[in-house]
Design a protein around this motif. Structure first.
Motif, PDB file in Angstrom:
ATOM      1  N   GLU A 135      -4.720 -43.690  22.739  1.00 29.76           N
ATOM      2  CA  GLU A 135      -3.330 -43.733  22.272  1.00 29.76           C
ATOM      3  C   GLU A 135      -2.908 -42.374  21.714  1.00 29.76           C
ATOM      4  O   GLU A 135      -1.804 -41.894  21.993  1.00 29.76           O
ATOM      5  CB  GLU A 135      -3.176 -44.816  21.203  1.00 29.76           C
ATOM      6  N   GLY A 136      -3.784 -41.759  20.937  1.00 23.03           N
ATOM      7  CA  GLY A 136      -3.476 -40.437  20.395  1.00 23.03           C
ATOM      8  C   GLY A 136      -3.342 -39.395  21.488  1.00 23.03           C
ATOM      9  O   GLY A 136      -2.505 -38.482  21.394  1.00 23.03           O
ATOM     10  N   PHE A 137      -4.149 -39.522  22.533  1.00 19.65           N
ATOM     11  CA  PHE A 137      -4.079 -38.605  23.662  1.00 19.65           C
ATOM     12  C   PHE A 137      -2.714 -38.689  24.335  1.00 19.65           C
ATOM     13  O   PHE A 137      -2.073 -37.660  24.626  1.00 19.65           O
ATOM     14  CB  PHE A 137      -5.196 -38.940  24.650  1.00 19.65           C
ATOM     15  N   LEU A 138      -2.243 -39.911  24.565  1.00 19.80           N
ATOM     16  CA  LEU A 138      -0.926 -40.091  25.189  1.00 19.80           C
ATOM     17  C   LEU A 138       0.190 -39.557  24.293  1.00 19.80           C
ATOM     18  O   LEU A 138       1.172 -38.977  24.788  1.00 19.80           O
ATOM     19  CB  LEU A 138      -0.685 -41.571  25.493  1.00 19.80           C
ATOM     20  N   GLU A 139       0.060 -39.749  22.991  1.00 18.71           N
ATOM     21  CA  GLU A 139       1.073 -39.248  22.061  1.00 18.71           C
ATOM     22  C   GLU A 139       1.144 -37.722  22.103  1.00 18.71           C
ATOM     23  O   GLU A 139       2.236 -37.133  22.092  1.00 18.71           O
ATOM     24  CB  GLU A 139       0.770 -39.722  20.645  1.00 18.71           C
ATOM     25  N   MET A 140      -0.010 -37.072  22.154  1.00 19.72           N
ATOM     26  CA  MET A 140      -0.027 -35.612  22.220  1.00 19.72           C
ATOM     27  C   MET A 140       0.596 -35.111  23.535  1.00 19.72           C
ATOM     28  O   MET A 140       1.364 -34.142  23.540  1.00 19.72           O
ATOM     29  CB  MET A 140      -1.456 -35.094  22.086  1.00 19.72           C
ATOM     30  N   LEU A 141       0.269 -35.782  24.639  1.00 23.23           N
ATOM     31  CA  LEU A 141       0.856 -35.398  25.919  1.00 23.23           C
ATOM     32  C   LEU A 141       2.372 -35.587  25.894  1.00 23.23           C
ATOM     33  O   LEU A 141       3.131 -34.755  26.412  1.00 23.23           O
ATOM     34  CB  LEU A 141       0.253 -36.233  27.051  1.00 23.23           C
ATOM     35  N   SER A 142       2.818 -36.681  25.276  1.00 24.32           N
ATOM     36  CA  SER A 142       4.253 -36.944  25.172  1.00 24.32           C
ATOM     37  C   SER A 142       4.945 -35.874  24.333  1.00 24.32           C
ATOM     38  O   SER A 142       6.037 -35.401  24.682  1.00 24.32           O
ATOM     39  CB  SER A 142       4.480 -38.330  24.563  1.00 24.32           C
ATOM     40  N   ASP A 143       4.315 -35.480  23.225  1.00 21.71           N
ATOM     41  CA  ASP A 143       4.894 -34.439  22.376  1.00 21.71           C
ATOM     42  C   ASP A 143       5.013 -33.120  23.129  1.00 21.71           C
ATOM     43  O   ASP A 143       6.023 -32.407  23.025  1.00 21.71           O
ATOM     44  CB  ASP A 143       4.037 -34.234  21.120  1.00 21.71           C
TER      45      ASP A 143
END
Length: 214
Positions: A135-143
């Motif tokens: 989940e954190g990985f996807l959030e970083m990619l989204s940012d």
């Protein structure tokens, strides 16, 4: 077949975000290619078709914003997809100068066939990470994606501010030059009005009466 490795490399490249992101992108595209197959769309073609399917009638400018693909690459991509019969272009009802893009029946069929394959590729990519970090990985990619989308607008705003600052600087410099010339003009004017030095003033000579002879 792409396999995950647990060994971590050391050295300067291991601390380089740009290098690591490039390696991660290569891995993701390899997995995508394996799942999509030789008859499937490329990752960029899939992104364009999904964007058009989500909102039909987008212009190429809209597609640049929706997909993050640069303008020249997108123009070439849309042209080739149109030639293949995957997309159709028509004049936009909103902007007569622009061309709107829509999916052709062939394009829609390809998109629907590709969706489960792309989902399988995404699942494989996420499976390479521990569950508690996905989940954190996807959030970083989204940012990062949001930052990338905002970059062109930020660059334009920065260029506008720089242009305004340069204009103000030129005005200030011009005003400073005018202010520096003013004392010179005043001195010149005073000099023109002052009497000439070295020439003493003389009184007018008295009239001499002629002598008379008695």
């Amino acid at each position: 077949m792409v396999k995950s490795g647990k060994a971590k490399k050391t050295g300067p490249l291991a601390q380089s975000p740009s290098h690591l992101m490039h390696r991660a992108l290569q891995l993701a595209l390899d997995i995508y290619a394996e799942e999509a197959g030789s008859d499937g769309p490329t990752q960029r073609q899939f992104a364009v078709m999904e964007a058009v399917a989500a909102r039909e009638g987008l212009t190429q400018t809209d597609l640049v914003r929706a997909t993050g693909i640069d303008r020249s690459t997108l123009a070439d991509l849309v042209a080739r997809m149109t030639t293949k019969g995957l997309l159709a272009r028509e004049r936009s009802t909103i902007d007569a100068r622009a061309k709107a893009v829509r999916l052709s029946p062939e394009g829609l069929a390809l998109l629907e066939a590709a969706r489960p394959r792309v989902a399988a590729a995404d699942k494989r990519i996420m499976a390479l990470l521990p569950k508690n970090r996905r989940e954190g990985f996807l959030e970083m990619l989204s940012d990062l994606a949001v930052t990338a989308d905002a970059a062109p607008e930020a660059a334009r705003a920065e260029a506008k501010l720089a242009k305004k600052a340069a204009k103000e600087a030129r005005k200030a410099e011009k005003a400073a030059r005018k202010g520096g010339d003013l004392p010179k003009k005043v001195a010149k004017l005073k000099k023109a009005k002052a009497p000439k030095a070295g020439l003493p003033k003389t009184e007018p000579a008295a009239a001499v009466e002629p002598e008379t002879v008695d």
